[in-house]
Design a protein around this motif. Structure first.
Motif, PDB file in Angstrom:
ATOM      1  N   HIS A 120     -16.867 -39.008   4.118  1.00 32.61           N
ATOM      2  CA  HIS A 120     -17.876 -38.321   3.313  1.00 32.61           C
ATOM      3  C   HIS A 120     -17.992 -39.024   1.961  1.00 32.61           C
ATOM      4  O   HIS A 120     -17.005 -39.399   1.352  1.00 32.61           O
ATOM      5  N   SER A 121     -19.219 -39.179   1.558  1.00 32.80           N
ATOM      6  CA  SER A 121     -19.503 -39.766   0.253  1.00 32.80           C
ATOM      7  C   SER A 121     -20.775 -39.137  -0.287  1.00 32.80           C
ATOM      8  O   SER A 121     -21.669 -38.769   0.477  1.00 32.80           O
ATOM      9  N   GLU A 122     -20.842 -39.010  -1.587  1.00 32.16           N
ATOM     10  CA  GLU A 122     -22.064 -38.529  -2.236  1.00 32.16           C
ATOM     11  C   GLU A 122     -23.140 -39.607  -2.196  1.00 32.16           C
ATOM     12  O   GLU A 122     -24.321 -39.316  -2.360  1.00 32.16           O
ATOM     13  N   ASP A 123     -22.749 -40.829  -1.966  1.00 33.45           N
ATOM     14  CA  ASP A 123     -23.643 -41.975  -1.902  1.00 33.45           C
ATOM     15  C   ASP A 123     -24.308 -42.016  -0.521  1.00 33.45           C
ATOM     16  O   ASP A 123     -23.649 -42.260   0.494  1.00 33.45           O
ATOM     17  N   ALA A 124     -25.610 -41.771  -0.485  1.00 32.63           N
ATOM     18  CA  ALA A 124     -26.348 -41.734   0.776  1.00 32.63           C
ATOM     19  C   ALA A 124     -26.272 -43.071   1.515  1.00 32.63           C
ATOM     20  O   ALA A 124     -26.209 -43.105   2.755  1.00 32.63           O
ATOM     21  N   GLN A 125     -26.271 -44.171   0.769  1.00 34.90           N
ATOM     22  CA  GLN A 125     -26.177 -45.496   1.393  1.00 34.90           C
ATOM     23  C   GLN A 125     -24.834 -45.669   2.102  1.00 34.90           C
ATOM     24  O   GLN A 125     -24.776 -46.208   3.210  1.00 34.90           O
ATOM     25  N   GLN A 126     -23.758 -45.191   1.473  1.00 38.33           N
ATOM     26  CA  GLN A 126     -22.437 -45.276   2.101  1.00 38.33           C
ATOM     27  C   GLN A 126     -22.379 -44.428   3.377  1.00 38.33           C
ATOM     28  O   GLN A 126     -21.780 -44.838   4.371  1.00 38.33           O
ATOM     29  N   LYS A 128     -24.921 -43.751   5.312  1.00 35.24           N
ATOM     30  CA  LYS A 128     -25.732 -44.464   6.300  1.00 35.24           C
ATOM     31  C   LYS A 128     -24.914 -45.595   6.927  1.00 35.24           C
ATOM     32  O   LYS A 128     -24.900 -45.757   8.148  1.00 35.24           O
TER      33      LYS A 128
END
Length: 156
Positions: A120-126, A128
């Motif tokens: 889980h990451s707050e970074d949408a790219q991560q 994806k």
């Protein structure tokens, strides 16, 4: 033997001797290994054109084909790590070394997949990238299973 500098000659271990010693240690006669080498399957041919896959295939040198069940597999499973794009390789390295603290191997494969599912990451790219890497590992798993099944059935 390398770690403990056993048998080193001028900072190099005689590879031929190491192979013979290993074969003796595990009990695999040379003629058995030669028989296995002769049974190696023909290389798989990639699908043409390559299908639309659930990850970015740009800078991704591994091509796919299908197994007997019609599922995607890589035409080459060995050294897969060197053929994936740098973005995925970097992500896997980060996952392997900073989170799991172990390399991606057959014995750690399932833990890698679980870590990806739980990533889980707050970074949408991560997020994806994690989803795409999970898709890649799913195809790799089928590829490895097929390669393993080949050797398992031929050892009988």
């Amino acid at each position: 033997m390398l770690d403990k500098s056993i048998g080193l000659e001028e900072n190099d271990y005689p590879v031929e001797e190491a192979i013979k010693e290993y074969q003796e240690l595990i009990g695999l006669p040379e003629n058995y290994l030669n028989d296995l080498a002769e049974k190696e399957p023909e290389p798989l041919e990639p699908m043409e054109p390559q299908p639309q896959l659930p990850y970015n295939t740009e800078n991704f040198e591994l091509k796919v084909t299908t197994n007997e069940q019609g599922e995607y597999i890589f035409v080459q499973g060995m050294r897969f790590y060197f053929f994936i794009s740098p973005v995925y390789r970097d992500f896997l390295s980060e996952l392997s070394y900073k989170i799991l603290k172990e390399d991606l191997t057959r014995s750690s494969f399932e833990r890698q997949q679980i870590a990806l599912k739980n990533f889980h990451s707050e970074d949408a790219q991560q997020m994806k990238i994690a989803k795409e890497v999970a898709s890649i590992l799913e195809i790799l798993e089928r590829t490895i299973e097929m390669e393993y099944d080949f050797t398992a059935t031929d050892n009988n």
